[in-house]
Design a protein around this motif. Structure first.
Motif, PDB file in Angstrom:
ATOM      1  N   GLU A  65       0.839  -1.197   0.000  1.00 25.16           N
ATOM      2  CA  GLU A  65       0.000   0.000   0.000  1.00 25.16           C
ATOM      3  C   GLU A  65       0.881   1.256   0.000  1.00 25.16           C
ATOM      4  O   GLU A  65       0.570   2.242  -0.676  1.00 25.16           O
ATOM      5  CB  GLU A  65      -0.954   0.013   1.199  1.00 25.16           C
ATOM      6  N   GLU A  85       0.866   4.102  -2.932  1.00 22.03           N
ATOM      7  CA  GLU A  85       0.754   5.544  -2.709  1.00 22.03           C
ATOM      8  C   GLU A  85       1.959   6.290  -3.276  1.00 22.03           C
ATOM      9  O   GLU A  85       1.793   7.317  -3.941  1.00 22.03           O
ATOM     10  CB  GLU A  85       0.609   5.837  -1.216  1.00 22.03           C
ATOM     11  N   ARG A 130       1.809   6.085  -6.999  1.00 21.94           N
ATOM     12  CA  ARG A 130       0.505   6.504  -7.523  1.00 21.94           C
ATOM     13  C   ARG A 130      -0.100   5.466  -8.465  1.00 21.94           C
ATOM     14  O   ARG A 130      -0.669   5.789  -9.510  1.00 21.94           O
ATOM     15  CB  ARG A 130       0.604   7.868  -8.200  1.00 21.94           C
TER      16      ARG A 130
END
Length: 156
Positions: free
Chosen positions: A32, A36, A39
């Motif tokens: 995760e 992030e 992107r």
């Protein structure tokens, strides 16, 4: 006299997913963070890129640093690192990025650099500065930028 018996209810177990173990949760947190940082639109894409980059890195990190890196990562990531045969010739940072580009369908050196930097910068935060410094001393010059660090040394 009326005797009443309590009504007993029988509970039928319903199938459910097992609770994730701590290591599965750590792998999800790592991917995760990569999602992030890079992107990426899905966690599956972030997982795929993470596995590819860690696989490439696993062949270039050896000895105590490889062991320390594997110990600091979720079990799934550690397996990817540890399953790689050590490289006989260390790649420059540019060659490393180009090797990753060949492993990702449709990738270019520019998109591969983004992928590598997304994973390795998260990795650096995950394992901390002391281990990141040890990893960088083992790798040829030029990798620091890929790990999200300033690189004041000239590259080859």
């Amino acid at each position: 006299m009326t005797v009443t018996t309590p009504h007993q209810r029988t509970t039928i177990p319903t199938p459910s997913r097992p609770a994730p173990d701590a290591d599965t949760t750590r792998w999800a947190e790592l991917t995760e963070a990569v999602r992030e940082a890079g992107r990426y639109t899905t966690r599956a894409e972030a997982e795929r890129v993470t596995r590819i980059v860690l696989s490439a890195l696993g062949g270039h990190v050896t000895g105590d640093e490889r062991v320390a890196l594997a110990r600091s990562l979720p079990r799934e990531a550690a397996r990817v690192i540890a399953s790689q045969i050590p490289a006989t010739h260390p790649l420059t940072a540019r060659e490393f990025v180009e090797s990753v580009a060949t492993r990702i369908e449709g990738s270019t050196p520019a998109t591969a650099r983004w992928d590598v930097s997304s994973v390795l910068s998260v990795l650096a935060n995950w394992v901390g500065d002391p281990l990141t410094t040890r990893l960088l001393t083992q790798l040829p010059p030029g990798y620091a930028l890929l790990f999200g660090r300033a690189d004041l040394a000239p590259t080859e």
